[in-house]
Write a protein that holds these residues in place. Sequence first.
Motif, mmCIF file in Angstrom:
data_model
loop_
_atom_site.group_PDB
_atom_site.id
_atom_site.type_symbol
_atom_site.label_atom_id
_atom_site.label_comp_id
_atom_site.label_asym_id
_atom_site.label_seq_id
_atom_site.Cartn_x
_atom_site.Cartn_y
_atom_site.Cartn_z
ATOM 1 N N PHE A 124 0.830 -1.205 0.000
ATOM 2 C CA PHE A 124 0.000 0.000 0.000
ATOM 3 C C PHE A 124 0.866 1.257 0.000
ATOM 4 O O PHE A 124 0.633 2.190 -0.779
ATOM 5 C CB PHE A 124 -0.913 -0.021 1.233
ATOM 6 C CG PHE A 124 -1.733 1.225 1.416
ATOM 7 C CD1 PHE A 124 -2.847 1.463 0.623
ATOM 8 C CD2 PHE A 124 -1.385 2.156 2.379
ATOM 9 C CE1 PHE A 124 -3.600 2.619 0.788
ATOM 10 C CE2 PHE A 124 -2.135 3.315 2.552
ATOM 11 C CZ PHE A 124 -3.253 3.547 1.753
ATOM 12 N N LYS A 127 3.077 1.104 -3.633
ATOM 13 C CA LYS A 127 2.364 1.108 -4.910
ATOM 14 C C LYS A 127 1.226 2.120 -4.960
ATOM 15 O O LYS A 127 1.017 2.773 -5.990
ATOM 16 C CB LYS A 127 1.826 -0.296 -5.209
ATOM 17 C CG LYS A 127 2.869 -1.389 -5.160
ATOM 18 C CD LYS A 127 4.014 -1.160 -6.137
ATOM 19 C CE LYS A 127 5.020 -2.307 -6.090
ATOM 20 N NZ LYS A 127 6.162 -2.079 -7.003
ATOM 21 N N ILE A 128 0.481 2.256 -3.869
ATOM 22 C CA ILE A 128 -0.645 3.189 -3.857
ATOM 23 C C ILE A 128 -0.172 4.575 -3.440
ATOM 24 O O ILE A 128 -0.447 5.574 -4.102
ATOM 25 C CB ILE A 128 -1.758 2.691 -2.916
ATOM 26 C CG1 ILE A 128 -2.129 1.235 -3.238
ATOM 27 C CG2 ILE A 128 -2.974 3.607 -3.014
ATOM 28 C CD1 ILE A 128 -2.574 0.994 -4.657
ATOM 29 N N GLY A 131 1.592 6.327 -6.077
ATOM 30 C CA GLY A 131 0.865 6.475 -7.333
ATOM 31 C C GLY A 131 1.438 5.677 -8.477
ATOM 32 O O GLY A 131 1.392 6.114 -9.636
ATOM 33 N N GLN A 134 0.173 0.169 -10.209
ATOM 34 C CA GLN A 134 -0.737 -0.729 -9.498
ATOM 35 C C GLN A 134 -1.881 0.022 -8.837
ATOM 36 O O GLN A 134 -2.880 -0.578 -8.444
ATOM 37 C CB GLN A 134 0.034 -1.529 -8.450
ATOM 38 C CG GLN A 134 1.010 -2.543 -9.014
ATOM 39 C CD GLN A 134 2.370 -1.959 -9.353
ATOM 40 O OE1 GLN A 134 2.596 -0.751 -9.193
ATOM 41 N NE2 GLN A 134 3.293 -2.785 -9.811
ATOM 42 N N ALA A 135 -1.742 1.350 -8.699
ATOM 43 C CA ALA A 135 -2.807 2.144 -8.092
ATOM 44 C C ALA A 135 -3.979 2.335 -9.042
ATOM 45 O O ALA A 135 -5.111 2.569 -8.587
ATOM 46 C CB ALA A 135 -2.260 3.504 -7.656
ATOM 47 N N ILE A 138 -7.141 0.272 -8.466
ATOM 48 C CA ILE A 138 -7.766 0.614 -7.190
ATOM 49 C C ILE A 138 -8.552 1.915 -7.339
ATOM 50 O O ILE A 138 -9.696 2.030 -6.865
ATOM 51 C CB ILE A 138 -6.706 0.746 -6.082
ATOM 52 C CG1 ILE A 138 -5.830 -0.525 -6.010
ATOM 53 C CG2 ILE A 138 -7.370 1.024 -4.746
ATOM 54 C CD1 ILE A 138 -6.581 -1.794 -5.696
ATOM 55 N N VAL A 139 -7.966 2.906 -8.002
ATOM 56 C CA VAL A 139 -8.665 4.160 -8.267
ATOM 57 C C VAL A 139 -9.942 3.895 -9.051
ATOM 58 O O VAL A 139 -11.013 4.438 -8.739
ATOM 59 C CB VAL A 139 -7.742 5.132 -9.035
ATOM 60 C CG1 VAL A 139 -8.532 6.332 -9.550
ATOM 61 C CG2 VAL A 139 -6.590 5.587 -8.158
ATOM 62 N N PRO A 152 -4.378 8.696 -6.169
ATOM 63 C CA PRO A 152 -3.843 7.571 -5.382
ATOM 64 C C PRO A 152 -3.458 7.942 -3.962
ATOM 65 O O PRO A 152 -3.731 7.196 -3.021
ATOM 66 C CB PRO A 152 -2.627 7.122 -6.203
ATOM 67 C CG PRO A 152 -2.979 7.475 -7.607
ATOM 68 C CD PRO A 152 -3.746 8.771 -7.494
ATOM 69 N N GLU A 153 -2.839 9.102 -3.781
ATOM 70 C CA GLU A 153 -2.387 9.479 -2.443
ATOM 71 C C GLU A 153 -3.555 9.808 -1.505
ATOM 72 O O GLU A 153 -3.373 9.937 -0.292
ATOM 73 C CB GLU A 153 -1.424 10.666 -2.512
ATOM 74 C CG GLU A 153 -2.009 11.940 -3.074
ATOM 75 C CD GLU A 153 -1.846 12.057 -4.578
ATOM 76 O OE1 GLU A 153 -1.971 13.191 -5.088
ATOM 77 O OE2 GLU A 153 -1.569 11.027 -5.234
ATOM 78 N N PHE A 160 -8.695 0.841 0.444
ATOM 79 C CA PHE A 160 -7.866 -0.156 -0.229
ATOM 80 C C PHE A 160 -8.287 -1.568 0.169
ATOM 81 O O PHE A 160 -8.460 -2.450 -0.683
ATOM 82 C CB PHE A 160 -6.404 0.113 0.141
ATOM 83 C CG PHE A 160 -5.405 -0.854 -0.422
ATOM 84 C CD1 PHE A 160 -5.239 -0.988 -1.783
ATOM 85 C CD2 PHE A 160 -4.605 -1.621 0.415
ATOM 86 C CE1 PHE A 160 -4.294 -1.868 -2.310
ATOM 87 C CE2 PHE A 160 -3.668 -2.496 -0.091
ATOM 88 C CZ PHE A 160 -3.515 -2.619 -1.455
#
Length: 260
Positions: A124, A127-128, A131, A134-135, A138-139, A152-153, A160
Amino acid sequence: MTVPDRRPSRSDLGPVTRAYVKSMGWRSLNMHTHISLVNRYVYVEVPKAGCGTMKATLGGVEAARMNPGMVQRVQEAPHNRFNATPFVKPFQLPPDLLEEVLTGPGYRRFTVVREPAARLLSGFIEKIGQGLKQAGPIVEAIRATTGRTVEPEQITLGQFLDVIGAQESRDQDPHWRRQADHLGLGIVDYDAIIHLEDLDASWARIGALTSTDDLQEQFYCRYSTGARTLMADYYTPELLARVAEIYARDYPALGYPVPD
Protein backbone atom coordinates in the motif's frame (compact mmCIF):
# COMPACT_ATOMS: atom_id res chain seq x y z
CA MET A 1 8.63 -6.14 -19.44
CA THR A 2 5.85 -8.54 -20.40
CA VAL A 3 5.89 -12.31 -20.14
CA PRO A 4 5.90 -14.05 -23.53
CA ASP A 5 2.62 -15.81 -24.16
CA ARG A 6 4.14 -19.17 -25.08
CA ARG A 7 1.68 -21.39 -23.34
CA PRO A 8 1.21 -25.07 -24.04
CA SER A 9 -2.21 -26.58 -24.35
CA ARG A 10 -3.76 -27.11 -20.92
CA SER A 11 -4.20 -30.78 -21.80
CA ASP A 12 -0.44 -31.14 -22.38
CA LEU A 13 0.45 -29.98 -18.89
CA GLY A 14 1.08 -32.39 -16.05
CA PRO A 15 -1.60 -32.60 -13.35
CA VAL A 16 0.17 -30.37 -10.80
CA THR A 17 1.17 -27.78 -13.38
CA ARG A 18 -2.36 -27.81 -14.79
CA ALA A 19 -3.92 -27.27 -11.36
CA TYR A 20 -1.50 -24.45 -10.52
CA VAL A 21 -2.14 -22.73 -13.87
CA LYS A 22 -5.88 -23.09 -13.41
CA SER A 23 -5.61 -21.49 -9.98
CA MET A 24 -3.22 -18.61 -10.63
CA GLY A 25 -2.74 -18.35 -14.39
CA TRP A 26 0.10 -19.11 -16.78
CA ARG A 27 1.45 -15.55 -16.64
CA SER A 28 1.77 -15.62 -12.86
CA LEU A 29 3.51 -18.99 -12.98
CA ASN A 30 6.08 -17.62 -15.42
CA MET A 31 6.65 -14.33 -13.67
CA HIS A 32 7.18 -15.69 -10.17
CA THR A 33 8.87 -19.07 -10.67
CA HIS A 34 12.68 -19.13 -10.86
CA ILE A 35 14.31 -22.43 -11.77
CA SER A 36 17.89 -23.62 -11.60
CA LEU A 37 18.34 -26.78 -13.65
CA VAL A 38 22.02 -26.87 -12.66
CA ASN A 39 21.50 -26.66 -8.91
CA ARG A 40 18.07 -28.33 -9.10
CA TYR A 41 15.92 -25.95 -7.15
CA VAL A 42 12.85 -23.80 -7.63
CA TYR A 43 12.39 -20.48 -5.85
CA VAL A 44 8.82 -19.17 -6.09
CA GLU A 45 8.82 -15.49 -5.24
CA VAL A 46 6.18 -13.70 -3.22
CA PRO A 47 6.22 -10.00 -4.13
CA LYS A 48 6.82 -7.75 -1.12
CA ALA A 49 8.42 -10.63 0.77
CA GLY A 50 12.12 -10.12 0.19
CA CYS A 51 11.90 -11.06 -3.47
CA GLY A 52 14.43 -8.43 -4.61
CA THR A 53 16.97 -9.66 -2.09
CA MET A 54 16.34 -13.29 -3.01
CA LYS A 55 16.50 -12.81 -6.77
CA ALA A 56 19.62 -10.68 -6.57
CA THR A 57 21.39 -13.06 -4.20
CA LEU A 58 20.43 -16.33 -5.86
CA GLY A 59 20.59 -14.77 -9.31
CA GLY A 60 24.10 -13.52 -8.62
CA VAL A 61 25.21 -17.06 -7.82
CA GLU A 62 23.56 -18.44 -10.95
CA ALA A 63 24.97 -15.62 -13.11
CA ALA A 64 28.50 -16.27 -11.86
CA ARG A 65 28.63 -19.23 -14.28
CA MET A 66 28.16 -16.74 -17.12
CA ASN A 67 30.23 -13.60 -16.67
CA PRO A 68 30.82 -10.76 -14.19
CA GLY A 69 28.73 -8.38 -16.27
CA MET A 70 25.69 -10.61 -15.87
CA VAL A 71 26.19 -10.74 -12.10
CA GLN A 72 26.20 -6.95 -12.00
CA ARG A 73 23.07 -6.68 -14.17
CA VAL A 74 21.21 -9.18 -12.01
CA GLN A 75 22.07 -7.41 -8.79
CA GLU A 76 21.32 -3.96 -10.19
CA ALA A 77 17.97 -5.01 -11.68
CA PRO A 78 16.70 -8.08 -9.81
CA HIS A 79 13.12 -7.53 -10.97
CA ASN A 80 14.04 -7.64 -14.67
CA ARG A 81 12.85 -11.17 -15.31
CA PHE A 82 14.16 -11.60 -18.83
CA ASN A 83 16.97 -9.25 -19.83
CA ALA A 84 18.80 -9.75 -16.54
CA THR A 85 17.86 -13.16 -15.23
CA PRO A 86 20.00 -16.29 -15.26
CA PHE A 87 17.05 -18.43 -14.17
CA VAL A 88 15.09 -20.77 -16.38
CA LYS A 89 11.43 -19.81 -16.66
CA PRO A 90 8.49 -22.24 -16.94
CA PHE A 91 7.61 -21.28 -20.52
CA GLN A 92 11.08 -22.40 -21.59
CA LEU A 93 10.57 -25.99 -20.44
CA PRO A 94 8.67 -28.83 -22.09
CA PRO A 95 5.58 -29.77 -20.05
CA ASP A 96 7.02 -33.04 -18.76
CA LEU A 97 10.16 -31.37 -17.41
CA LEU A 98 8.14 -28.54 -15.88
CA GLU A 99 5.98 -31.10 -14.09
CA GLU A 100 9.11 -32.82 -12.80
CA VAL A 101 10.47 -29.49 -11.54
CA LEU A 102 7.24 -28.79 -9.65
CA THR A 103 6.79 -32.30 -8.25
CA GLY A 104 9.89 -34.48 -8.54
CA PRO A 105 12.12 -35.49 -5.62
CA GLY A 106 15.17 -34.35 -7.55
CA TYR A 107 14.24 -30.66 -7.16
CA ARG A 108 13.98 -28.60 -3.98
CA ARG A 109 11.12 -26.09 -3.91
CA PHE A 110 11.07 -23.17 -1.50
CA THR A 111 9.76 -19.67 -0.96
CA VAL A 112 9.98 -16.70 1.39
CA VAL A 113 6.75 -15.33 2.89
CA ARG A 114 5.86 -12.38 5.08
CA GLU A 115 3.45 -11.56 7.88
CA PRO A 116 0.29 -10.62 5.90
CA ALA A 117 -0.54 -7.26 7.53
CA ALA A 118 3.04 -5.98 7.20
CA ARG A 119 3.27 -7.19 3.61
CA LEU A 120 -0.02 -5.57 2.65
CA LEU A 121 1.02 -2.29 4.26
CA SER A 122 4.31 -2.34 2.37
CA GLY A 123 2.44 -2.77 -0.91
CA PHE A 124 0.00 0.00 0.00
CA ILE A 125 2.73 2.47 0.95
CA GLU A 126 4.84 1.82 -2.14
CA LYS A 127 2.36 1.11 -4.91
CA ILE A 128 -0.65 3.19 -3.86
CA GLY A 129 1.01 5.94 -1.83
CA GLN A 130 3.51 6.64 -4.61
CA GLY A 131 0.86 6.48 -7.33
CA LEU A 132 2.55 3.66 -9.24
CA LYS A 133 0.76 1.74 -11.99
CA GLN A 134 -0.74 -0.73 -9.50
CA ALA A 135 -2.81 2.14 -8.09
CA GLY A 136 -4.80 2.51 -11.33
CA PRO A 137 -7.18 -0.44 -10.81
CA ILE A 138 -7.77 0.61 -7.19
CA VAL A 139 -8.66 4.16 -8.27
CA GLU A 140 -11.02 2.76 -10.90
CA ALA A 141 -12.69 0.38 -8.44
CA ILE A 142 -13.33 3.22 -5.99
CA ARG A 143 -14.75 5.38 -8.78
CA ALA A 144 -17.03 2.55 -9.89
CA THR A 145 -18.45 2.02 -6.41
CA THR A 146 -18.62 5.60 -5.15
CA GLY A 147 -18.88 7.69 -8.31
CA ARG A 148 -15.92 9.74 -7.14
CA THR A 149 -12.48 9.96 -8.68
CA VAL A 150 -9.66 10.07 -6.15
CA GLU A 151 -5.95 10.53 -6.54
CA PRO A 152 -3.84 7.57 -5.38
CA GLU A 153 -2.39 9.48 -2.44
CA GLN A 154 -5.95 10.20 -1.23
CA ILE A 155 -6.86 6.52 -0.95
CA THR A 156 -7.18 5.39 2.63
CA LEU A 157 -6.05 2.01 3.87
CA GLY A 158 -9.68 1.19 4.63
CA GLN A 159 -10.74 1.94 1.04
CA PHE A 160 -7.87 -0.16 -0.23
CA LEU A 161 -8.93 -3.10 1.94
CA ASP A 162 -12.52 -2.78 0.73
CA VAL A 163 -11.36 -3.13 -2.88
CA ILE A 164 -8.92 -6.00 -2.53
CA GLY A 165 -11.08 -7.84 0.00
CA ALA A 166 -13.80 -8.20 -2.64
CA GLN A 167 -11.39 -9.78 -5.15
CA GLU A 168 -10.55 -13.41 -5.75
CA SER A 169 -6.84 -14.17 -5.29
CA ARG A 170 -6.21 -14.60 -8.99
CA ASP A 171 -7.63 -11.12 -9.62
CA GLN A 172 -5.55 -9.44 -6.92
CA ASP A 173 -2.32 -7.70 -7.79
CA PRO A 174 0.58 -10.04 -6.87
CA HIS A 175 1.97 -7.44 -4.45
CA TRP A 176 -0.94 -8.08 -2.08
CA ARG A 177 -2.36 -11.35 -3.39
CA ARG A 178 -3.14 -13.98 -0.76
CA GLN A 179 0.17 -15.78 -0.35
CA ALA A 180 -1.19 -19.31 0.18
CA ASP A 181 -3.08 -19.10 -3.10
CA HIS A 182 -0.24 -17.35 -4.94
CA LEU A 183 2.10 -20.20 -3.97
CA GLY A 184 -0.39 -22.93 -4.81
CA LEU A 185 -0.25 -24.43 -1.32
CA GLY A 186 -2.12 -27.69 -1.47
CA ILE A 187 -1.09 -28.05 -5.13
CA VAL A 188 2.70 -27.67 -4.99
CA ASP A 189 4.66 -29.29 -2.16
CA TYR A 190 7.40 -27.05 -0.77
CA ASP A 191 10.53 -28.23 0.98
CA ALA A 192 10.81 -24.94 2.88
CA ILE A 193 8.62 -21.93 3.58
CA ILE A 194 10.89 -19.33 5.12
CA HIS A 195 9.59 -16.31 7.02
CA LEU A 196 11.06 -13.02 5.84
CA GLU A 197 11.36 -12.06 9.49
CA ASP A 198 13.82 -14.96 9.90
CA LEU A 199 15.70 -14.45 6.64
CA ASP A 200 18.90 -13.16 8.21
CA ALA A 201 19.24 -16.42 10.14
CA SER A 202 18.18 -18.62 7.21
CA TRP A 203 21.00 -18.26 4.70
CA ALA A 204 22.62 -21.56 5.67
CA ARG A 205 19.31 -23.30 5.09
CA ILE A 206 18.86 -21.56 1.74
CA GLY A 207 22.42 -22.51 0.85
CA ALA A 208 21.57 -26.16 1.46
CA LEU A 209 18.42 -25.86 -0.65
CA THR A 210 20.37 -24.32 -3.52
CA SER A 211 23.55 -26.41 -3.20
CA THR A 212 25.50 -23.23 -2.53
CA ASP A 213 28.17 -23.26 0.16
CA ASP A 214 28.60 -20.19 2.37
CA LEU A 215 25.60 -18.41 0.86
CA GLN A 216 24.92 -14.98 2.28
CA GLU A 217 22.88 -11.97 1.32
CA GLN A 218 24.55 -10.09 -1.53
CA PHE A 219 21.99 -7.35 -2.05
CA TYR A 220 20.48 -4.64 0.09
CA CYS A 221 16.88 -3.90 -0.89
CA ARG A 222 16.97 -0.23 -1.77
CA TYR A 223 13.17 -0.07 -2.05
CA SER A 224 12.31 -1.08 1.52
CA THR A 225 9.27 0.78 2.90
CA GLY A 226 9.96 -0.06 6.55
CA ALA A 227 6.34 -1.18 6.89
CA ARG A 228 7.03 -3.34 9.94
CA THR A 229 7.90 -0.21 11.95
CA LEU A 230 4.85 1.71 10.69
CA MET A 231 2.09 -0.72 11.62
CA ALA A 232 0.77 1.37 14.53
CA ASP A 233 0.68 4.48 12.33
CA TYR A 234 -1.69 2.91 9.82
CA TYR A 235 -3.65 0.11 11.47
CA THR A 236 -6.55 0.39 13.86
CA PRO A 237 -7.89 -2.77 15.55
CA GLU A 238 -10.76 -2.71 13.05
CA LEU A 239 -8.44 -2.59 10.05
CA LEU A 240 -6.28 -5.39 11.44
CA ALA A 241 -9.41 -7.49 11.91
CA ARG A 242 -10.27 -6.82 8.26
CA VAL A 243 -6.80 -7.99 7.20
CA ALA A 244 -7.24 -11.14 9.29
CA GLU A 245 -10.53 -11.78 7.48
CA ILE A 246 -9.17 -11.20 3.97
CA TYR A 247 -6.06 -13.28 4.62
CA ALA A 248 -7.75 -15.88 6.80
CA ARG A 249 -6.01 -18.79 5.05
CA ASP A 250 -2.57 -17.19 5.02
CA TYR A 251 -2.15 -16.97 8.77
CA PRO A 252 -2.43 -20.69 9.63
CA ALA A 253 -1.01 -21.92 6.31
CA LEU A 254 2.15 -19.82 6.65
CA GLY A 255 2.55 -20.18 10.41
CA TYR A 256 1.78 -16.63 11.54
CA PRO A 257 -0.39 -15.72 14.55
CA VAL A 258 -3.65 -13.94 13.72
CA PRO A 259 -3.37 -10.27 14.82
CA ASP A 260 -5.32 -9.31 17.91
